[in-house]
Design a protein around this motif. Structure first.
Motif, PDB file in Angstrom:
ATOM      1  N   LEU C  77       0.854  -1.187   0.000  1.00 52.74           N
ATOM      2  CA  LEU C  77       0.000   0.000   0.000  1.00 52.74           C
ATOM      3  C   LEU C  77       0.890   1.238   0.000  1.00 52.74           C
ATOM      4  O   LEU C  77       2.104   1.142  -0.086  1.00 52.74           O
ATOM      5  CB  LEU C  77      -0.911  -0.014   1.233  1.00 52.74           C
ATOM      6  CG  LEU C  77      -1.887  -1.205   1.314  1.00 52.74           C
ATOM      7  CD1 LEU C  77      -2.441  -1.345   2.715  1.00 52.74           C
ATOM      8  CD2 LEU C  77      -3.016  -1.066   0.302  1.00 52.74           C
ATOM      9  N   PHE C  78       0.252   2.398   0.103  1.00 54.99           N
ATOM     10  CA  PHE C  78       0.983   3.656   0.026  1.00 54.99           C
ATOM     11  C   PHE C  78       1.692   3.985   1.348  1.00 54.99           C
ATOM     12  O   PHE C  78       2.788   4.519   1.359  1.00 54.99           O
ATOM     13  CB  PHE C  78      -0.025   4.760  -0.339  1.00 54.99           C
ATOM     14  CG  PHE C  78       0.563   6.082  -0.718  1.00 54.99           C
ATOM     15  CD1 PHE C  78       1.876   6.213  -1.140  1.00 54.99           C
ATOM     16  CD2 PHE C  78      -0.237   7.224  -0.674  1.00 54.99           C
ATOM     17  CE1 PHE C  78       2.393   7.446  -1.502  1.00 54.99           C
ATOM     18  CE2 PHE C  78       0.271   8.459  -1.033  1.00 54.99           C
ATOM     19  CZ  PHE C  78       1.592   8.575  -1.443  1.00 54.99           C
ATOM     20  N   GLU C  79       1.036   3.647   2.468  1.00 55.91           N
ATOM     21  CA  GLU C  79       1.501   4.157   3.755  1.00 55.91           C
ATOM     22  C   GLU C  79       2.282   3.150   4.593  1.00 55.91           C
ATOM     23  O   GLU C  79       2.573   3.435   5.752  1.00 55.91           O
ATOM     24  CB  GLU C  79       0.295   4.695   4.541  1.00 55.91           C
ATOM     25  CG  GLU C  79      -0.857   3.733   4.789  1.00 55.91           C
ATOM     26  CD  GLU C  79      -1.894   3.679   3.661  1.00 55.91           C
ATOM     27  OE1 GLU C  79      -1.481   3.377   2.522  1.00 55.91           O
ATOM     28  OE2 GLU C  79      -3.086   3.903   3.929  1.00 55.91           O
ATOM     29  N   ASN C  80       2.612   1.986   4.050  1.00 61.36           N
ATOM     30  CA  ASN C  80       3.160   0.966   4.945  1.00 61.36           C
ATOM     31  C   ASN C  80       4.461   0.311   4.505  1.00 61.36           C
ATOM     32  O   ASN C  80       4.831  -0.730   5.044  1.00 61.36           O
ATOM     33  CB  ASN C  80       2.107  -0.124   5.178  1.00 61.36           C
ATOM     34  CG  ASN C  80       1.794  -0.902   3.906  1.00 61.36           C
ATOM     35  OD1 ASN C  80       2.343  -0.611   2.853  1.00 61.36           O
ATOM     36  ND2 ASN C  80       0.921  -1.876   4.010  1.00 61.36           N
ATOM     37  N   ALA C  81       5.186   0.875   3.571  1.00 57.07           N
ATOM     38  CA  ALA C  81       6.407   0.199   3.087  1.00 57.07           C
ATOM     39  C   ALA C  81       7.385  -0.129   4.221  1.00 57.07           C
ATOM     40  O   ALA C  81       7.928  -1.240   4.262  1.00 57.07           O
ATOM     41  CB  ALA C  81       7.088   1.030   1.996  1.00 57.07           C
ATOM     42  N   PRO C  82       7.634   0.789   5.171  1.00 56.45           N
ATOM     43  CA  PRO C  82       8.577   0.429   6.242  1.00 56.45           C
ATOM     44  C   PRO C  82       8.092  -0.779   7.050  1.00 56.45           C
ATOM     45  O   PRO C  82       8.900  -1.655   7.403  1.00 56.45           O
ATOM     46  CB  PRO C  82       8.628   1.686   7.113  1.00 56.45           C
ATOM     47  CG  PRO C  82       8.190   2.799   6.214  1.00 56.45           C
ATOM     48  CD  PRO C  82       7.180   2.186   5.300  1.00 56.45           C
ATOM     49  N   ALA C  83       6.796  -0.838   7.338  1.00 50.44           N
ATOM     50  CA  ALA C  83       6.265  -1.961   8.124  1.00 50.44           C
ATOM     51  C   ALA C  83       6.311  -3.258   7.328  1.00 50.44           C
ATOM     52  O   ALA C  83       6.623  -4.326   7.867  1.00 50.44           O
ATOM     53  CB  ALA C  83       4.830  -1.662   8.584  1.00 50.44           C
ATOM     54  N   ILE C  84       6.039  -3.180   6.039  1.00 51.10           N
ATOM     55  CA  ILE C  84       6.161  -4.377   5.197  1.00 51.10           C
ATOM     56  C   ILE C  84       7.611  -4.865   5.249  1.00 51.10           C
ATOM     57  O   ILE C  84       7.882  -6.059   5.412  1.00 51.10           O
ATOM     58  CB  ILE C  84       5.746  -4.080   3.734  1.00 51.10           C
ATOM     59  CG1 ILE C  84       4.255  -3.729   3.639  1.00 51.10           C
ATOM     60  CG2 ILE C  84       6.099  -5.254   2.815  1.00 51.10           C
ATOM     61  CD1 ILE C  84       3.289  -4.867   3.779  1.00 51.10           C
ATOM     62  N   ALA C  85       8.538  -3.926   5.160  1.00 56.30           N
ATOM     63  CA  ALA C  85       9.959  -4.289   5.199  1.00 56.30           C
ATOM     64  C   ALA C  85      10.310  -4.955   6.532  1.00 56.30           C
ATOM     65  O   ALA C  85      11.004  -5.978   6.561  1.00 56.30           O
ATOM     66  CB  ALA C  85      10.817  -3.046   4.976  1.00 56.30           C
ATOM     67  N   THR C  86       9.821  -4.383   7.604  1.00 54.41           N
ATOM     68  CA  THR C  86      10.054  -4.979   8.923  1.00 54.41           C
ATOM     69  C   THR C  86       9.527  -6.412   8.958  1.00 54.41           C
ATOM     70  O   THR C  86      10.181  -7.320   9.469  1.00 54.41           O
ATOM     71  CB  THR C  86       9.349  -4.152  10.019  1.00 54.41           C
ATOM     72  OG1 THR C  86       9.946  -2.864  10.067  1.00 54.41           O
ATOM     73  CG2 THR C  86       9.467  -4.809  11.377  1.00 54.41           C
ATOM     74  N   GLY C  87       8.348  -6.599   8.403  1.00 54.39           N
ATOM     75  CA  GLY C  87       7.750  -7.928   8.393  1.00 54.39           C
ATOM     76  C   GLY C  87       8.545  -8.908   7.556  1.00 54.39           C
ATOM     77  O   GLY C  87       8.769 -10.054   7.961  1.00 54.39           O
ATOM     78  N   VAL C  88       8.992  -8.455   6.394  1.00 47.18           N
ATOM     79  CA  VAL C  88       9.802  -9.332   5.531  1.00 47.18           C
ATOM     80  C   VAL C  88      11.065  -9.746   6.281  1.00 47.18           C
ATOM     81  O   VAL C  88      11.432 -10.929   6.319  1.00 47.18           O
ATOM     82  CB  VAL C  88      10.163  -8.623   4.204  1.00 47.18           C
ATOM     83  CG1 VAL C  88      11.198  -9.422   3.422  1.00 47.18           C
ATOM     84  CG2 VAL C  88       8.909  -8.398   3.360  1.00 47.18           C
ATOM     85  N   LEU C  89      11.687  -8.769   6.929  1.00 48.41           N
ATOM     86  CA  LEU C  89      12.915  -9.058   7.674  1.00 48.41           C
ATOM     87  C   LEU C  89      12.634 -10.034   8.827  1.00 48.41           C
ATOM     88  O   LEU C  89      13.396 -10.993   9.033  1.00 48.41           O
ATOM     89  CB  LEU C  89      13.507  -7.751   8.214  1.00 48.41           C
ATOM     90  CG  LEU C  89      14.824  -7.894   8.966  1.00 48.41           C
ATOM     91  CD1 LEU C  89      15.946  -8.314   8.017  1.00 48.41           C
ATOM     92  CD2 LEU C  89      15.199  -6.593   9.675  1.00 48.41           C
ATOM     93  N   ALA C  90      11.534  -9.798   9.534  1.00 44.10           N
ATOM     94  CA  ALA C  90      11.186 -10.698  10.643  1.00 44.10           C
ATOM     95  C   ALA C  90      10.939 -12.105  10.114  1.00 44.10           C
ATOM     96  O   ALA C  90      11.331 -13.103  10.734  1.00 44.10           O
ATOM     97  CB  ALA C  90       9.950 -10.175  11.375  1.00 44.10           C
ATOM     98  N   GLY C  91      10.292 -12.189   8.941  1.00 47.69           N
ATOM     99  CA  GLY C  91      10.051 -13.495   8.327  1.00 47.69           C
ATOM    100  C   GLY C  91      11.356 -14.192   7.974  1.00 47.69           C
ATOM    101  O   GLY C  91      11.522 -15.390   8.206  1.00 47.69           O
ATOM    102  N   LEU C  92      12.301 -13.428   7.421  1.00 49.62           N
ATOM    103  CA  LEU C  92      13.618 -14.007   7.093  1.00 49.62           C
ATOM    104  C   LEU C  92      14.329 -14.441   8.372  1.00 49.62           C
ATOM    105  O   LEU C  92      14.863 -15.546   8.463  1.00 49.62           O
ATOM    106  CB  LEU C  92      14.489 -12.979   6.360  1.00 49.62           C
ATOM    107  CG  LEU C  92      14.091 -12.539   4.956  1.00 49.62           C
ATOM    108  CD1 LEU C  92      14.979 -11.392   4.492  1.00 49.62           C
ATOM    109  CD2 LEU C  92      14.181 -13.701   3.970  1.00 49.62           C
ATOM    110  N   ASN C  93      14.307 -13.573   9.369  1.00 52.54           N
ATOM    111  CA  ASN C  93      15.026 -13.865  10.610  1.00 52.54           C
ATOM    112  C   ASN C  93      14.430 -15.060  11.346  1.00 52.54           C
ATOM    113  O   ASN C  93      15.158 -15.813  11.998  1.00 52.54           O
ATOM    114  CB  ASN C  93      15.035 -12.643  11.528  1.00 52.54           C
ATOM    115  CG  ASN C  93      15.977 -11.566  11.006  1.00 52.54           C
ATOM    116  OD1 ASN C  93      16.811 -11.829  10.138  1.00 52.54           O
ATOM    117  ND2 ASN C  93      15.823 -10.355  11.510  1.00 52.54           N
TER     118      ASN C  93
END
Ligand SMILES: Cc1ncc(C[n+]2csc(CCOP(=O)(O)OP(=O)(O)O)c2C)c(N)n1
Ligand code: SF4
Ligand SMILES: [Mg+2]
Lengths: 85, 397, 306
Positions: C77-93
């Motif tokens: 979405l428009f307003e959530n790229a940092p949170a998506i990134a955090t989630g992707v990183l948490a998923g990887l970790n």
């Protein structure tokens, strides 16, 4: 269907879009002048410049004719021509 | 399998189940009355009992986005919210469903502002009904536990792949205590399995997520959600059956029924109100009144056919709603009526607004509803307009 | 070989160039953002997951059956790229991230300075190990050149219109570098498409730095700024040379480098752009020009650019 679940797409499928059709000017490289510095290749937004043995070559399939290459060439080896359609 | 029965807070029962399902990533943001769940999970993680990535979020919008990203990266992901928080997540949940990310979310039902309130009703999750996410509404702490154990299997099934909301009424279910039977973590973990994504963000196979659509495909992706929800019906039935076979508990699959066979009046409802209705039906039956109950367990996928079948030849159906679509009425009632359209048997379907904003719905109220419904044949009786239980008419003078 | 849309023709890929941002994308000719993205990915390499918010970049790179990304990429979405990134990183970790895959956000000014600010602040505060790169074209371009909080003083956009007495945006742009620094972000830098060697060095540092990193890039947009497409890099350079866009770098809050300039008058940067034209046509607006000049001077002093 060629599409994946949930709007997910494969990588790099843009490569079939012939953005060269958008062009109204075409960059022309004077190979005698080109010093193969690679500046045009680095700065091309559409990755159309390739530095070959005898100088820069434009990939007209993608070149949109922005002419940043012409503007940034340190030895003015690139000029423009009106695109004949 | 034999479990251990203990007096548990509903939120704790949920946290116990979630822990045993071993989500890879948990991200939550506090809102009453969901907070006890997230606090329990935070403790489980910090004490090492649960090996999840626990991410504090800066808003529900971010919490939902964090589990979105985690799920896209192939992780099992969990979040929880309520009320205003769920509305803030709305845009994310739409995208999550369409992107087919099977996040499990506990929705602790609470009414929507204004006036701001922490009282329970179903307005929050009803506002998410068109997102594509699945919704299972539970009636007790035990069912909350059971449903969470089942949830990941359903959501993550390769033929389903949808976010799943387990909806439980705030306070009544989240903050009250009841005997709950929990099973050993190992048994639950085995039941819940692990998430095997069909695709994920992976440099070895670089996919593009969240692409831009033209008019040629958006409808197709929405239709795909229709198909996936149909698949979810089968999956919910098979998972609840398997759970029953192993753990001996069954809370219904798409619906649950009580005393419907020969019933002349059938009450249809969702959530904690169902337990109250169950008790009221038993008392009315003891008085010789032919009353029955259908619990709508899955609001999405909507069990229209199952409801019709369970209603049999009952002439009167009373639908109790805890949510309102302003100017058309109770949302559950509207959907039940829509399901009956074109059906050969056409019962009278009476909508009741009961428990909006936490207004008391006890056995007395249920019996009153049955009395009102049974007068529907009379001249002065109700016809089709929603009957608002406990509405203070003096308020409008 | 890729089968084309209707499945009739087969078309071979038209390039041997192995860029991680492929050609055939739909950016306008001369798009500054497209230059930035290509250069960024040359440095990040393929073991990177890129996240983008809604905006021009998202739109021109991700049409269905036409993605130009050769790295895994996600937009939500428009307003959530940092949170998506955090989630992707948490998923990887959560899975141990055995390959050490990095997460990089590339987002526009609207998605960064405005609607994504809360989410970005959360990502900074949690100290998530993510490189966030903002390509700043100083307006909401994808929706038709509306003013954002990154639009500078005096700029005309469709929502900061120039009419009669109004001279465009009446207030200065947000200082995002200062905002990142205030969060204690360990690596904060600015970079330009007019200095790719410096950009690459900074991307590398941002990737290697444990914890969040933030890079702000000014990426000229000929459509929104009103100039000839060929001038994109030239204007990016002028922004630096005037002192209006200083090239700086902070490590753990300390200024560790600032690109020295031989200052040129701000007019050299402003005059070729339509969005500033009114300032030169109307005497009334000389104080706005003066404020822009002062801004450049202040930067030069503040970062000791000369
Ligand atoms: C919640 C929400 N609000 C508004 C929009 C409309 N919108 C899409 S892109 C965009 C502008 C993006 O601006 P920016 O982030 O600066 O990127 P640019 O297009 O300039 O590259 C807007 C306003 C949206 N998609 N979602
Ligand atoms: S409008 Fe500007 S930023 Fe957007 S694609 Fe075109 S040139 Fe690039
Ligand atoms: Mg912008």
């Amino acid at each position: 269907m060629d599409l994946l679940l949930g709007g997910v797409c494969k990588a790099g499928e843009s490569k079939r879009l012939e953005t060269g059709k958008w062009r109204s000017f075409r960059p022309v490289v004077d190979r005698n002048r080109c010093i193969k510095c690679g500046k045009c290749a680095d700065l091309c937004p559409d990755s159309c410049m390739e530095i070959k043995e005898d100088g820069a070559e434009v990939n007209l399939y993608y070149c949109k004719g922005c002419l940043i290459c012409m503007r940034e060439c340190p030895v003015k080896a690139i000029t423009k021509e009106v695109e004949e359609k | 399998m034999k479990g251990k029965t203990a007096i548990l807070e509903g939120s704790r029962a949920v946290a116990e189940a979630v822990r045993a399902c071993r989500p890879d990533v948990i991200s939550v943001y506090p809102i009453t009355p969901q907070t006890h769940i997230l606090e329990d999970l935070a403790r489980f993680v910090s004490s090492g009992r649960l090996k999840s990535q626990f991410v504090r979020a800066d808003s529900e919008f971010s919490a939902a986005s964090i589990v979105y990203g985690a799920s896209a990266a192939g992780a099992r992901a969990y979040t929880a919210s309520a009320s205003q928080g769920l509305l803030l997540m709305n845009e994310v949940i739409y995208a999550m469903a369409s992107t087919r990310l099977p996040v499990v979310l506990t929705a602790v039902n609470r009414a929507i502002s204004a006036p701001i309130t922490i009282q329970p009703d179903h307005q929050d999750t009803m506002s998410l009904r068109d997102t594509g996410a699945l919704q299972i509404h539970v009636e007790s702490m035990q069912e909350a536990y059971d449903a969470h154990v089942q949830s990941f299997r359903i959501a993550e099934d390769p033929e389903v792949l949808l976010p799943l909301l387990i909806c439980m009424d705030g306070w009544v279910l989240s903050h009250s205590y009841e005997p709950v039977t929990v099973f050993p973590d190992e048994a639950i973990s085995e039941f819940a399995g692990t998430f095997h994504p069909v695709q994920k963000l992976d440099p070895a196979n670089p996919l593009t997520y969240g692409s831009y659509a033209d008019q040629d495909v958006l409808m197709e992706y929405r239709y795909a959600l229709m198909l996936a929800q149909e698949k979810a019906k089968e999956k919910i039935c098979s998972v609840t059956k398997e759970y029953k076979d192993i753990f001996g508990h069954f809370d219904g699959d798409l619906i649950d029924t009580h005393c419907t066979e020969d019933a002349e009046i059938i009450l249809v409802a969702m959530g904690s109100m169902v337990s109250t209705i169950r008790a009221a039906v038993d008392e009315l039956r003891a008085e010789g009144r032919k009353v029955g109950l259908i619990k709508v367990r899955t609001f999405r996928p909507f069990p229209g056919e199952e409801i019709i079948k369970a209603c049999g030849k009952a002439p009167l159906i009373a639908v109790l709603d805890k949510s309102l679509s302003v100017n058309t009425g109770g949302i559950l009632a509207t959907e039940v009526k829509a399901s009956f359209y074109g059906n050969p048997v056409q019962p009278v379907i009476l909508p009741f607004m009961a428990g909006l904003g936490g207004k008391e719905v006890n056995r007395r109220v249920i019996k009153e509803i049955v009395d009102i419904a049974s007068r529907s044949g009379d001249k002065q009786g109700p016809r089709k307009d929603t009957v608002w239980m406990g509405l203070d008419h003096g308020f409008f003078n | 070989m890729i089968v084309d849309r209707e499945g009739e023709k087969e078309m071979t890929m038209q390039t041997e160039v192995k860029e991680l941002h492929a050609p055939g994308h739909r950016a306008c000719p001369g798009c500054g953002c497209a230059i930035a993205v290509k250069s960024i990915l040359r440095e990040t390499g393929p073991n990177t997951i890129v996240v983008s918010p809604t905006g021009c970049l998202e739109t021109f790179t991700s049409p269905i059956r036409g993605s130009s990304w050769e790295v895994p990429w996600i937009h939500s979405l428009f307003e959530n790229a940092p949170a998506i990134a955090t989630g992707v990183l948490a998923g990887l970790n959560a899975k141990g991230n055995p390959d050490g895959t990095k997460v990089v956000v590339i987002g526009g000014d609207g998605g960064t300075y405005d609607i994504g600010m809360g989410s970005l602040s959360g990502m900074f505060e949690r100290k998530d190990d993510i490189l966030y790169i903002c390509y700043d074209n100083e307006a909401y371009m994808n929706t038709g050149i509306q003013g954002s909080s990154a639009t500078p003083l005096g700029v005309g956009t469709t929502t900061t219109p120039v009419t009669g007495n109004s001279f465009g945006k009446t207030v200065e742009k947000k200082d995002l570098v200062a905002i990142a620094l205030a969060h204690g972000v360990p690596y904060v830098a600015t970079a330009s498409i007019a200095n790719l060697a410096d950009l690459k060095k900074k991307v590398r540092k941002g990737m290697d730095n444990p914890g969040p990193a933030f890079i702000l890039m000014l990426t000229p947009c000929n459509v929104g700024w009103g100039y000839e497409p060929e001038e994109t890099v030239e204007l990016a350079r002028k922004a630096v040379e005037t002192g209006l866009f200083p090239i700086v770098e902070f490590e753990d809050g300390d200024l560790v480098s600032a690109l020295k300039i031989r200052p040129v008058p701000v007019e050299e940067y402003l005059k070729p752009q339509k969005r500033y034209q009114h300032l030169f046509k109307n005497e009334k607006f000389t104080d706005v020009l003066e404020a822009i000049r002062k801004k450049a001077e202040d930067n030069i002093k503040k970062f000791d650019l000369v």
